[in-house]
Design a protein around this motif. Structure first.
Motif, PDB file in Angstrom:
ATOM      1  N   TYR A  97     -10.679   6.597  -6.892  1.00 38.21           N
ATOM      2  CA  TYR A  97      -9.296   7.067  -7.164  1.00 38.21           C
ATOM      3  C   TYR A  97      -8.491   6.270  -7.980  1.00 38.21           C
ATOM      4  O   TYR A  97      -8.078   5.165  -7.551  1.00 38.21           O
ATOM      5  CB  TYR A  97      -8.551   7.330  -5.596  1.00 38.21           C
ATOM      6  N   PHE A 110      -4.589   6.241  -9.065  1.00 37.61           N
ATOM      7  CA  PHE A 110      -3.401   6.758  -8.628  1.00 37.61           C
ATOM      8  C   PHE A 110      -2.271   6.682  -9.729  1.00 37.61           C
ATOM      9  O   PHE A 110      -2.301   6.106 -10.697  1.00 37.61           O
ATOM     10  CB  PHE A 110      -2.825   5.877  -7.467  1.00 37.61           C
ATOM     11  N   ASN A 111      -1.305   7.653  -9.502  1.00 36.64           N
ATOM     12  CA  ASN A 111      -0.345   7.808 -10.778  1.00 36.64           C
ATOM     13  C   ASN A 111       0.537   6.385 -10.527  1.00 36.64           C
ATOM     14  O   ASN A 111       0.638   5.854  -9.307  1.00 36.64           O
ATOM     15  CB  ASN A 111       0.616   8.768 -10.368  1.00 36.64           C
ATOM     16  N   ILE A 155      -4.170  12.242   5.207  1.00 33.88           N
ATOM     17  CA  ILE A 155      -3.663  12.239   3.810  1.00 33.88           C
ATOM     18  C   ILE A 155      -3.389  10.618   3.392  1.00 33.88           C
ATOM     19  O   ILE A 155      -2.389  10.058   4.129  1.00 33.88           O
ATOM     20  CB  ILE A 155      -2.491  13.186   3.620  1.00 33.88           C
ATOM     21  N   ALA A 182      -1.385   8.834   0.400  1.00 38.66           N
ATOM     22  CA  ALA A 182      -0.599   8.984  -1.026  1.00 38.66           C
ATOM     23  C   ALA A 182      -0.214   8.044  -1.769  1.00 38.66           C
ATOM     24  O   ALA A 182       0.553   7.863  -2.810  1.00 38.66           O
ATOM     25  CB  ALA A 182       0.954   9.623  -0.497  1.00 38.66           C
ATOM     26  N   SER A 183      -1.018   6.860  -1.489  1.00 42.33           N
ATOM     27  CA  SER A 183      -0.947   5.629  -2.269  1.00 42.33           C
ATOM     28  C   SER A 183      -2.262   4.671  -2.259  1.00 42.33           C
ATOM     29  O   SER A 183      -2.820   4.851  -1.327  1.00 42.33           O
ATOM     30  CB  SER A 183       0.395   4.922  -1.970  1.00 42.33           C
ATOM     31  N   ALA A 204      -7.544  13.648   2.371  1.00 39.83           N
ATOM     32  CA  ALA A 204      -6.972  14.209   1.099  1.00 39.83           C
ATOM     33  C   ALA A 204      -6.464  12.811   0.603  1.00 39.83           C
ATOM     34  O   ALA A 204      -5.827  11.928   1.335  1.00 39.83           O
ATOM     35  CB  ALA A 204      -5.947  15.289   1.228  1.00 39.83           C
ATOM     36  N   VAL A 205      -6.642  12.757  -0.770  1.00 37.75           N
ATOM     37  CA  VAL A 205      -5.864  11.739  -1.616  1.00 37.75           C
ATOM     38  C   VAL A 205      -5.063  12.484  -2.602  1.00 37.75           C
ATOM     39  O   VAL A 205      -5.397  13.163  -3.460  1.00 37.75           O
ATOM     40  CB  VAL A 205      -6.895  10.738  -2.181  1.00 37.75           C
ATOM     41  N   GLU A 206      -3.574  11.792  -2.317  1.00 39.70           N
ATOM     42  CA  GLU A 206      -2.546  12.666  -3.206  1.00 39.70           C
ATOM     43  C   GLU A 206      -1.936  11.541  -4.212  1.00 39.70           C
ATOM     44  O   GLU A 206      -2.362  10.477  -4.094  1.00 39.70           O
ATOM     45  CB  GLU A 206      -1.557  13.086  -2.224  1.00 39.70           C
ATOM     46  N   ASN A 207      -1.298  12.099  -5.261  1.00 44.77           N
ATOM     47  CA  ASN A 207      -0.505  11.400  -6.044  1.00 44.77           C
ATOM     48  C   ASN A 207      -1.561  10.588  -7.047  1.00 44.77           C
ATOM     49  O   ASN A 207      -1.513   9.387  -7.414  1.00 44.77           O
ATOM     50  CB  ASN A 207       0.456  10.235  -5.475  1.00 44.77           C
ATOM     51  N   LEU A 208      -2.666  11.445  -7.559  1.00 49.47           N
ATOM     52  CA  LEU A 208      -3.690  10.977  -8.414  1.00 49.47           C
ATOM     53  C   LEU A 208      -3.429  11.264  -9.685  1.00 49.47           C
ATOM     54  O   LEU A 208      -3.202  12.464 -10.351  1.00 49.47           O
ATOM     55  CB  LEU A 208      -5.192  11.514  -7.753  1.00 49.47           C
TER      56      LEU A 208
END
Length: 156
Positions: A150, A152-153, A5, A7-8, A81-85
């Motif tokens: 991707y 990111f946020n 995962i 996340a950034s 998985a790539v989060e915070n997108l």
């Protein structure tokens, strides 16, 4: 659950060369092959006619190459998985190969490796090589370099 995962942007940028492990095994059924044939209009006998295929070069029906390729989309979320997108998009692919036929009744899985990661404008572009392994075979059914971008946020 994904094997890795991210996340950034920094975490993804640091992943170049990372082994993502393997997805779950998936059995290739005649029903899945037939559904793919219906969806694409590719009804070649080596895929959909078990009687004729039994006397053919593979001894049974085989999955369409593009069916095998499309299943990479099933395997990728199991690998990473790539989060915070804000957004993630499929940008394309490179170097698609089908080294071996995938016979009906066989089991396949995806093995992943992050082969390249770079910043592109405000996004991070990741190239992930997915090798579709066939259980009991020395040669894979498909090898593809997938390319995703991707965004990111912003950091809080």
């Amino acid at each position: 659950m994904a094997n890795q995962i991210f996340a950034s942007a920094d975490a993804l940028l640091a992943a170049q060369g990372m082994d993502l492990g393997c997805s779950e095994w998936l059995e290739i059924t005649q029903e899945r092959i037939n559904l793919f044939a219906e969806a694409t209009g590719d009804h070649q006998w080596i895929h959909v006619d078990p009687v004729k295929a039994a006397d053919g070069p593979f001894g049974k029906c085989i999955a369409h190459g593009y069916l095998t390729l499309s299943l990479v989309n099933l395997f990728l979320p199991q690998l990473m998985a790539v989060e915070n997108l804000q957004m993630g998009v499929n940008y394309g692919c490179d170097k698609v190969r089908f080294p071996a036929a995938v016979p009906v009744g066989s089991r396949i899985r995806g093995r992943g490796e992050v082969v390249a990661v770079e910043s592109v404008k405000q996004a991070v572009q990741a190239t992930v090589r997915v090798t579709v392994e066939i259980e009991g075979s020395d040669r894979p059914g498909c090898v593809i370099d997938t390319i995703s971008r991707y965004t990111f946020n912003p950091a809080q």
